[in-house]
Design a protein around this motif. Structure first.
Motif, PDB file in Angstrom:
ATOM      1  N   UNK A 112       0.182  -5.640  -2.463  1.00  0.00           N
ATOM      2  CA  UNK A 112       1.347  -6.329  -1.923  1.00  0.00           C
ATOM      3  C   UNK A 112       2.379  -5.661  -2.578  1.00  0.00           C
ATOM      4  N   UNK A 113       3.560  -5.658  -1.779  1.00  0.00           N
ATOM      5  CA  UNK A 113       4.980  -4.798  -2.293  1.00  0.00           C
ATOM      6  C   UNK A 113       5.085  -5.255  -3.655  1.00  0.00           C
ATOM      7  N   UNK A 116       0.613  -1.208  -0.072  1.00  0.00           N
ATOM      8  CA  UNK A 116       0.046  -0.108   0.119  1.00  0.00           C
ATOM      9  C   UNK A 116       1.024   1.328   0.024  1.00  0.00           C
ATOM     10  N   UNK A 117       1.966   1.284  -0.864  1.00  0.00           N
ATOM     11  CA  UNK A 117       3.021   2.382  -0.511  1.00  0.00           C
ATOM     12  C   UNK A 117       2.397   3.652  -1.101  1.00  0.00           C
ATOM     13  N   UNK A 118       2.316   4.718  -0.614  1.00  0.00           N
ATOM     14  CA  UNK A 118       1.836   6.062  -0.873  1.00  0.00           C
ATOM     15  C   UNK A 118       2.888   7.023  -0.981  1.00  0.00           C
ATOM     16  N   UNK A 177       6.440   8.186  -8.068  1.00  0.00           N
ATOM     17  CA  UNK A 177       5.641   7.933  -9.194  1.00  0.00           C
ATOM     18  C   UNK A 177       4.364   6.919  -8.997  1.00  0.00           C
ATOM     19  N   UNK A 178       3.930   7.341  -7.615  1.00  0.00           N
ATOM     20  CA  UNK A 178       2.621   6.316  -7.322  1.00  0.00           C
ATOM     21  C   UNK A 178       1.546   6.362  -8.156  1.00  0.00           C
ATOM     22  N   UNK A 179       1.088   7.500  -8.614  1.00  0.00           N
ATOM     23  CA  UNK A 179       0.025   7.665  -9.786  1.00  0.00           C
ATOM     24  C   UNK A 179       0.085   6.632 -10.841  1.00  0.00           C
ATOM     25  N   UNK A 180       1.291   6.827 -11.521  1.00  0.00           N
ATOM     26  CA  UNK A 180       1.399   5.975 -12.718  1.00  0.00           C
ATOM     27  C   UNK A 180       1.591   4.316 -12.129  1.00  0.00           C
TER      28      UNK A 180
END
Length: 1073
Positions: free
Chosen positions: A1006-1007, A957-959, A963-966
C-alpha cells in the motif's frame, strides 16, 4: 423684518371701533415677509424673506375731524386720544424687548387693554424679537381677535421654525370662524412646506379653501402653493397644475415655476419653460432671478452642464446682468463647481459689487472640486474686503475636510472653532454647530463631532443628519442607529439623508429587522419615492441576502439612476442562485441605454467570476476598453479576479504587468488568489516573497489567503514561512491572520502549535474557536474539543452552525453517541440554530461509527429536508464499516447515489467495498461492472511526503520511484521486524476474492507503507508526516502502530478523514475511526 397691512382703505372709511370685534386695523402687522414681487418665491437665496422694519402701510395721522366721524371716538376722551396717537406713532417700528415692555405697560396704564389694534401692534413687536411665548400669552388674553391677530402669530411661528404650531394655530383660526386673509394663508402654506409630507393633507385642504375663496386668482398665493408642492412634497405635477391655472402670468409666476424645476434638477423642463416664457409673455423679460434659477439648473446635468452654463452666460451678457450681484454670484458658483476656477475668479473680479454670497459661491465651488486649500485661501484674501456672514464660516469649515493633508485640515478646523468660541459666534446660529459636526466627522475626529453636537442648544434636522451621517462614515454604526432613534424621540421628522445613513449602518451591522423598521418610517413619510432612499434600501436588502425584497424594491421604484442598477447588479452577483439574474440585469441596463461606469463593470465581473464564464468575461473586457476605463485600478483588479477564476493566469499576468505603478494591495491579492485557485502554490509563494523584497506591505487578506492555500495541501513548511512573513509585517496577532494560522497548524498536523498560538492571541473570534474545536476533532482528541466548546461558551462566544459541525465530528471520532445526540438537540432547543444538512450528516456518521445502522434509518426518515448526496454517501460508508450487515439500507443509499451522481466513482467503490466486507463477491463484481458501464474511473490511492529535496508521491506497488530498491528493501526489513513483534496482516481489508497469500502481498505494498519506508531510508529523528488522499485501511493502521514502536519515532498520518498520531505503538484515535 417686513410687516404687512390690510389693504389701505379711504380715510373716510377708516374707523377705530374700540371694544369692537369688527374693528378694522389701520395697518396689519405681521412677520413673515411674503409679498408679491418680481423675486420668485421658492428656492432662491435672495428669497423674499429678507429683513426690514418698514410697514407696508404706515398708520394714518388721526385728526379731530376724522375721529368725530368715528363712532369709536365717543369712547375715547381727548386726553386718551392724544395718548393713543402717541403710542401708535412711537411704537409702530419698534423691534426691541424694552419697547415691547414699555408699550405693554402703557396699554395697561392708559386703559387700552381691549383695543385690538394696539394689541396686534404689541404681538407684532414680540414676534419681531422672537418672543413667541409672550406673543401667544398676549394673544390668549385678548377678549376679541381679528384676522390680523391670527396672521401675526401664525407668521411668527412659521418664521421662527415652529411650523407645527403655525398649522395648529391656523386650524384654531378656522374653528373660531375667522376667515384668514392671504397673509395668514401664505404663512401657513410656508409652514406646511417646512413640515414636509406630514402636512400634505393640510396643504391640500388649504389649497381647496383658496380655490373657493376670493383668493383663487391671487398671484402671491399661487406662488406659495407652487413652492409648497415642489419644495416640500416633491410634487412637480401639482406645482405645474397651479401654474397652469394662473390666467395672467407675471414674471413672478414664471420665475417661480422655473425655480421649481431648477430645484428638482430638471434642467430640460426649466429651459423649456424659459423658452415658453419668452414666446408667450413677450412683454416680460427675464430678470436676475430668472437667470439665477437657470444657472442653478445649468450645473446640475453631468454630461452637458458646462455647455448649458456657457450658453446662458452669453444670454446674461446680452441682457446686461453680468455685473449683477445675484447673477454674478450664481455664475461664480457654477463655473467653480465645474472646476473652471479661472473663469469663476475672472467673473468674481468683474463683478462691480461683491459680497459674502459671491465669495461663498466661489468657495463652495472649490470645495466641490476637492480644493480645500484654495477655498481657505479665497476666504483669507476676501475676509477684509467683504462683510463676512455666518454662512461664510460654515462654508470655510466644509473646506477643511477637502485638504490634501487631512491632518492639517483638522488642525485648521480646530483653530477656526477656537476663533468662533472667542468671537461668541459658535452659538450664533445652528448652522455653525452643524458645520462643525460635519467638519470633525469628515476629518475622522468623530469624538469631537459628538461633543459639538451635544452642545448645540436647538438642534434642527440638519444637526441630526450630520451626526448620523458622521457616525455611519466613521463606522460607529450602532451609535448612528441610536442617534436616529433619539432624533425620532425628539419629535423631528426624518429626512432622506437621515434615512439613508441609518439604512447604511443597518446594512453594515446586518440589522435587517431595524432596517425594515426604518423602511417603514420612510414609507410613512413618503420618502421611499426618493431614488437615493430606494438605493439605500437596495443596499440593505442586498447585503443582508434578502434578494427577493431587493428585486421587489427595484420593481416598485418610480425612477432609477445609475446607482440603482449598480446596486441591484452588485446584490444579485453576491449569491450563487442569482448570478445569472445579475448578468441579465447588466444586459437590460445596456439595452435601455444607461451609461456603464466602473461600479457596473466591477459588479458584473464579480458575477462572471463566480460562474467562470470566460467568453462573457472577454466581452465585458471589450466593453471596458470601449468605455476607456481599462486603466482604472479597481477595474483591473476585477479583471484579475475574473481571469484567475476562469483559469486564465496568462491573461492575469499580462494585465498585472501593464498595471505597473497602479498596483495596490487588491492587485497583489488577486494574483496570489488566482495562483492558489489554479493550484500554482509555488508562484503564489514567489509573489509573496517578491512583495516583501519590493517593500510592498503585506495585509491580513494576503497572508490569510496564502495560509488557506497551505492548509488545503497541508504544506506545513510553506505555512511556517508565511507565519514568519506575518511576524515581519507585525500582523501575527491580527485576528484574521491569527485565525488562519490556528487553522493552518491544525490542518497541517501541528495541533500543539495551533493550541499554543491560540493561547497567545489577544483577541479571538468565532472563526478562531471553530478552528480549534474542528482541529481537535480532526486529530481524534474529542474530549479536548468538547472542553474547548465549554470554554468558548464561558468566554461569552455564542456558537454557530460551523461550531456544531466540529462538536458533532468530535463526538463521532471518539464514539460519544449520547453526548453527540445531546449537542445535536441543543442546537435548536438552546441556541435557536436549525440543524442543516451537514449536521445530519455528522449524526449519520456518529451512528455509523458506533454500528447503530437502525438509528441511521430512523434519522433519515425523520429529517425535515430530503437527504442529499452527502447524507447517502455517509450512509453507504457506515454500511461498509458494519461489514455488510445492513445491505438493504446500503443498497437504498447506493441506488440514490447512482441517480444523483452516476458519474462519481466513489459511489461505486463504496458499494463494492460494502459487498466485499460481507464476502458477497458476485455483488462486488456487479458493482465493478456497473462502474465500467458508466465509464468512470476510481481515483488512484496515493500517499506523499515532503522532504528537503521536494515532495515524493507513491501509489500502491509503485515501481517508478528512483530509489525503489532501497524502499522495498527497507519495507521488507520493517515487515520482518513487525511480524517478530506480533503483527499479523489483516487480510480482510484486501477487498478482492483472492487467496490469503495474495491478499497479504497486496496489503504489504500500500502507498502509505511505501512512503514510510522511503522516509526511513533517510537519517532523521524528526516526526514522520505522511499525507494520503483516501481513508487509511485497517491493516496499514495496525502496521503504523508497530512501526512507531520499532523505530521509536512519532508518525503523523493525515488521510481523507482525519489525523492519526502514532507513538510508542499507540494511535491517538484509540482504534475508533
Amino acid at each position: 423684518m417686513v410687516c404687512f397691512a390690510s389693504p389701505p382703505y379711504p380715510l373716510c372709511c377708516r374707523r377705530l371701533f374700540h371694544k369692537s370685534r369688527h374693528a378694522l386695523p389701520l395697518y396689519a402687522p405681521a412677520v413673515l415677509p411674503i409679498i408679491p414681487s418680481d423675486n420668485p418665491l421658492p428656492f432662491n437665496h435672495q428669497d423674499t424673506t429678507y429683513t426690514s422694519h418698514q410697514h407696508i402701510v404706515s398708520p394714518p395721522q388721526l385728526s379731530q375731524n376724522q375721529l368725530q366721524l368715528s363712532p369709536a371716538s365717543s369712547y375715547i376722551s381727548p386726553l386718551n386720544l392724544e395718548n393713543y396717537e402717541l403710542l401708535v406713532h412711537h411704537y409702530r417700528n419698534s423691534c426691541c424687548l424694552k419697547d415691547a415692555h414699555q408699550l405693554h405697560l402703557q396699554i395697561y396704564k392708559t386703559g387700552f387693554t381691549d383695543d385690538i389694534f394696539l394689541s396686534n401692534t404689541l404681538i407684532n413687536i414680540y414676534v419681531r424679537i422672537g418672543k413667541l411665548i409672550s406673543a401667544h400669552e398676549l394673544f390668549n388674553e385678548m377678549p376679541q381677535k381679528n384676522h390680523v391677530s391670527w396672521a401675526c402669530l401664525i407668521s411668527g411661528y412659521t418664521q421662527y421654525g415652529k411650523p407645527d404650531e403655525a398649522c395648529r394655530l391656523f386650524k384654531g383660526m378656522i374653528c373660531a370662524n375667522q376667515f384668514p386673509n392671504h397673509y395668514a394663508i401664505g404663512s401657513v402654506l410656508r409652514a406646511c412646506q417646512k413640515c414636509g409630507p406630514s402636512r400634505l393633507l393640510l396643504g391640500r385642504q388649504i389649497h381647496g379653501l383658496i380655490s373657493k375663496s376670493r383668493y383663487a386668482s391671487d398671484m402671491f398665493l399661487s406662488n406659495v402653493l407652487m413652492s409648497m408642492y415642489a419644495n416640500c412634497l416633491g410634487s412637480i405635477d401639482d406645482a405645474r397644475r397651479v401654474f397652469d391655472e394662473i390666467h395672467i402670468k407675471n414674471s413672478v409666476a414664471w420665475n417661480s415655476i422655473i425655480s421649481v424645476y431648477c430645484y428638482r434638477g430638471d434642467a430640460v423642463s426649466a429651459f423649456e419653460l424659459f423658452s415658453s416664457m419668452q414666446r408667450e409673455a413677450i412683454t416680460l423679460r427675464p430678470n436676475e432671478y430668472t437667470f439665477g434659477s437657470l444657472l442653478t439648473a445649468a450645473y446640475s446635468p453631468v454630461d452637458c452642464g458646462f455647455s448649458l452654463l456657457a450658453q446662458i452666460l452669453g444670454r446674461i451678457e446680452k441682457s446686461g446682468f453680468i455685473q449683477d450681484l445675484y447673477v454674478g454670484s450664481a455664475l461664480v458658483s457654477g463655473f467653480a463647481r465645474f472646476g473652471m476656477i479661472g473663469y469663476a475668479k475672472m467673473i468674481f473680479k468683474q463683478m462691480s459689487e461683491r459680497n459674502a454670497v459671491s465669495m461663498n459661491g466661489l468657495m463652495v465651488g472649490l470645495v466641490k472640486q476637492n480644493q480645500g486649500e484654495e477655498a481657505a485661501e479665497v476666504f483669507r484674501e476676501m475676509k477684509d474686503l467683504v462683510e463676512i456672514n455666518i454662512d461664510s464660516f460654515a462654508v470655510l469649515l466644509s473646506a477643511f475636510p477637502e485638504f490634501s493633508n487631512l491632518r492639517e485640515g483638522k488642525i485648521k478646523g480646530k483653530e477656526l472653532h477656537a476663533h468662533l468660541i472667542r468671537s461668541a459666534l459658535v452659538d450664533e446660529s445652528v448652522s455653525i454647530g452643524n458645520a462643525l459636526v460635519n467638519m470633525y466627522a469628515k476629518c475622522g475626529a468623530i469624538g469631537y463631532a459628538c461633543s459639538v453636537f451635544h452642545l448645540i442648544a436647538d438642534k434642527d434636522v440638519v444637526s441630526w443628519n450630520s451626526i448620523i451621517s458622521g457616525l455611519d462614515q466613521n463606522e460607529r454604526f450602532e451609535e448612528a442607529v441610536s442617534s436616529f432613534r433619539a432624533m425620532r424621540r425628539s419629535g423631528l421628522m426624518p429626512t432622506n439623508f437621515s434615512i439613508i445613513s441609518s439604512l447604511s449602518s443597518c446594512s453594515s451591522l446586518g440589522w435587517i429587522m431595524f432596517g425594515q423598521q426604518i423602511h417603514g418610517e420612510g414609507l410613512k413619510w413618503g420618502l421611499d419615492s426618493d431614488v437615493s432612499v430606494s438605493n439605500a434600501l437596495l443596499a440593505l436588502y442586498g447585503e443582508t441576502d434578502h434578494l427577493k425584497l431587493c428585486l421587489k424594491i427595484f420593481s416598485l421604484m418610480p425612477d432609477y439612476d445609475q446607482v440603482s442598477w449598480n446596486s441591484l447588479i452588485g446584490a444579485l452577483a453576491t449569491s450563487e442562485t442569482t448570478i445569472l439574474q445579475a448578468i441579465k440585469c447588466f444586459q437590460e441596463m445596456m439595452q435601455i441605454g444607461w451609461t456603464l461606469n466602473r461600479v457596473t463593470f466591477i459588479s458584473v465581473l464579480a458575477a462572471v467570476s463566480s460562474v467562470s464564464l470566460l467568453e462573457l468575461g472577454h466581452q465585458i473586457h471589450a466593453l471596458i476598453l470601449k468605455y476607456s476605463v481599462a486603466n482604472d485600478s479597481a477595474i483591473e483588479n476585477a479583471l484579475l479576479a475574473c481571469y484567475g477564476k476562469c483559469g486564465k493566469m496568462d491573461d492575469c499576468e499580462k494585465i498585472f504587468c501593464r498595471m505597473s505603478d497602479r498596483r495596490d494591495d487588491a492587485s497583489w491579492n488577486s494574483m496570489i488568489s488566482g495562483y492558489i485557485h489554479n493550484d500554482i502554490l509555488d508562484k503564489a509563494m514567489d509573489l509573496v516573497w517578491f512583495m516583501m523584497q519590493r517593500g510592498q506591505r503585506l495585509d491580513s487578506f494576503t497572508l490569510a489567503t496564502v495560509l488557506s492555500a497551505c492548509t488545503s495541501v497541508a504544506t506545513l513548511e510553506r505555512g511556517m514561512e508565511v507565519h514568519a512573513c506575518a511576524i515581519r509585517a507585525y500582523l501575527e496577532f491580527d485576528i484574521v491572520v491569527g485565525s488562519a494560522l490556528v487553522d493552518m497548524y491544525a490542518k497541517c498536523g501541528k495541533i500543539d502549535y495551533a493550541s499554543r498560538f491560540f493561547e497567545l492571541m489577544p483577541l479571538r473570534n468565532i472563526y478562531t474557536w471553530n478552528s480549534m474545536i474542528s482541529g481537535y476533532a480532526r486529530h481524534g482528541l474529542g474530549e479536548k474539543a468538547l472542553k474547548f466548546f465549554s470554554r468558548m461558551k464561558e468566554h461569552g462566544q455564542s456558537p454557530d452552525h460551523v461550531t456544531f459541525v466540529g462538536v458533532l465530528s468530535a463526538c463521532s471520532h471518539v464514539g460519544l453517541v449520547n453526548e453527540g445526540f445531546k449537542h445535536f438537540k441543543s442546537m435548536s432547543e438552546v441556541y435557536g440554530l436549525a440543524p442543516r444538512i451537514e449536521h445530519f450528516s455528522c449524526m449519520v456518521d456518529l451512528f455509523g461509527r458506533a454500528g447503530d445502522v437502525n438509528e441511521i434509518e430512523n434519522l433519515i426518515n425523520t429529517m425535515p429536508m430530503d437527504p442529499n448526496v452527502l447524507i447517502w454517501r455517509t450512509v453507504l460508508g457506515a454500511c461498509c464499516r458494519s461489514h455488510g450487515r445492513n445491505t438493504e439500507l446500503g443498497q437504498r443509499a447506493a441506488k440514490m447515489l447512482m441517480e444523483m451522481e452516476p458519474q462519481n466513482a466513489v459511489n461505486y467503490v463504496l458499494l463494492s467495498n460494502m459487498h466485499a466486507a460481507g464476502g458477497k463477491w458476485e455483488a462486488v463484481a456487479d458493482a465493478r461492472m456497473a462502474m465500467r458501464k458508466a465509464s468512470v474511473k476510481k481515483e488512484a490511492g496515493c500517499s506523499w511526503v515532503t522532504m528537503k529535496d521536494g515532495v515524493h508521491v507513491f501509489v500502491a506497488g509503485d515501481q517508478k520511484h528512483p530509489e525503489k530498491e532501497q524502499i522495498y528493501e527497507k519495507l521488507k526489513e520493517l515487515t520482518s521486524k513487525m511480524k517478530d513483534a506480533g503483527y499479523v496482516p489483516e487480510t480482510k481489508y484486501a477487498l478482492f476474492d483472492l487467496d490469503p497469500e495474495s491478499k497479504e502481498e497486496i496489503l504489504s505494498y500500500h502507498s502509505e507503507k511505501l512512503a514510510i519506508a522511503f522516509v526511513l531510508t533517510r537519517k532523521s529523528e524528526l516526526p514522520i508526516r505522511i499525507m494520503k488522499n483516501l481513508r487509511v485501511c485497517g491493516d496499514c493502521h495496525t502496521a503504523f502502530k508497530y512501526i512507531s514502536k520499532i523505530v521509536s519515532r512519532q508518525i503523523i498520518l493525515r488521510d481523507s478523514n482525519r489525523f492519526h498520531h502514532f507513538e510508542g505503538g499507540v494511535c491517538s484515535c484509540g482504534d475508533y475511526w
